[in-house]
Design an enzyme around this catalytic site. Sequence first.
Site, PDB file in Angstrom:
ATOM      1  N   PRO A 105       0.812  -1.225   0.000  1.00 38.65           N
ATOM      2  CA  PRO A 105       0.000   0.000   0.000  1.00 38.65           C
ATOM      3  C   PRO A 105       0.844   1.273   0.000  1.00 38.65           C
ATOM      4  CG  PRO A 105      -0.919  -1.581   1.531  1.00 38.65           C
ATOM      5  CD  PRO A 105       0.413  -2.138   1.078  1.00 38.65           C
ATOM      6  N   GLU A 106       0.602   2.121  -0.998  1.00 40.79           N
ATOM      7  CA  GLU A 106       1.276   3.409  -1.093  1.00 40.79           C
ATOM      8  C   GLU A 106       0.228   4.496  -0.867  1.00 40.79           C
ATOM      9  OE1 GLU A 106       3.723   3.512  -4.637  1.00 40.79           O
ATOM     10  OE2 GLU A 106       4.252   1.401  -4.409  1.00 40.79           O
TER      11      GLU A 106
ATOM     12  N   LYS B 251       1.925   7.071   4.586  1.00 44.34           N
ATOM     13  CA  LYS B 251       1.325   5.775   4.266  1.00 44.34           C
ATOM     14  C   LYS B 251       0.735   5.119   5.518  1.00 44.34           C
ATOM     15  CE  LYS B 251       5.080   4.454   1.873  1.00 44.34           C
ATOM     16  NZ  LYS B 251       5.944   3.620   1.002  1.00 44.34           N
TER      17      LYS B 251
END
Length: 284
Positions: free
Chosen positions: A2-3, A61
Site C-alpha cells: 500500500p502506497e 502511508k
Amino acid sequence: MPELPEVETMRRGILPCVGGRVTAVLKPRSRYRPIVMEPPLPQLRRKLIGRRIEGVERLGKRVAIRFDSDDWLILQPKMAGLVLVGLPPNQAHARLVIELEGCEKSPIIYWDQRGLGTVKLWSPADLKKFLESGQLGPDALQASAQEFAERFGISRKEVKPTLLDQNRIAGIGNLYASEILHRCKIDPRERASALTLSDWRRIHQATVSILEEAIRYEGSTLSDGSYRNALDSPGSYQNAHRVYDRAGKKCLRCRSGVIQRIVQAQRSTFLCSSCQKLRSVDNS
C-alpha cells in the site's frame, strides 16, 4: 505494497465510522506472525472503549484515527495490510477488530497477510514528537515543486530509490515511482543531484497527477490480489499502469521500446529505455 493512493482509499473507506463510539476491541486468534501492537491489548481496550471517533486522517502511508480523548490510533499497513469495514478476504489474517455503535459502518478491521504492519496508540505528545522527528517529510500531494527539488535534489543516490525516502517527501512508493519517472521520460538510474529544477517540476507535476488519478481509481490491485479497498473490493488503477509489472511488453507511449525490469536498492524498477534515456556519462 500500500502506497499513498491505497492508504488514502482506506482512509476514505472508513470515514463512515466517524461519530461511532467504541464498544469492543478484539484481537482475533491467528497462527501467523503477530503484528506489533502498542500498547498491549488490555491497555488498548482501556484507552479506546467508550471513546468516540472524531476524524480519520492520513500520515504518509499510515491511517490515523482520532478519538475524542485526543489520542490517535495509527495503523501502518506496510507490505500487505488492509484497513476494512467490510468482510476481510479471510479471517485467518484479521489482527484487530474495533466494534462501534452510532455510525454508518462497523466494525473497523485491521487485516495483515504478512504480519509486518503496526498498530500504535499515540497521545498528542507522541504525535507531536513523531512529526517533529523528521521521520516523515511533507506529504507528496501537499509539497511544492521547490520542496521536491530541495529535499530530493540534494541526494547523490539514483533518483528512483530517492523518491522512496519518506523522510524527504512522504507517500511515494515503489510502484508509483516507476510510473512517475516514465511519464517524465527520466531514467530511474539518474542521480537525483544531477536533475535540474525543470526536471523536478516535471516530477512534481507527474507525482500529483498520477497519485490523484490512482486515488480516483481506488488504488492498484496487483496480480497477488493483496490490496483491497475498505469494502474488500479491488482497485482498478492497475489497468492504467504504463510500466509497472509490464516487463517484456511494448511501451504504450513510444510503441517501439520494450519495458525492462531492473533492480535498484533491492526493489523492482520498470522502465522503457527508448523513452527514458540515461543522460549522465558517469552515473556510477
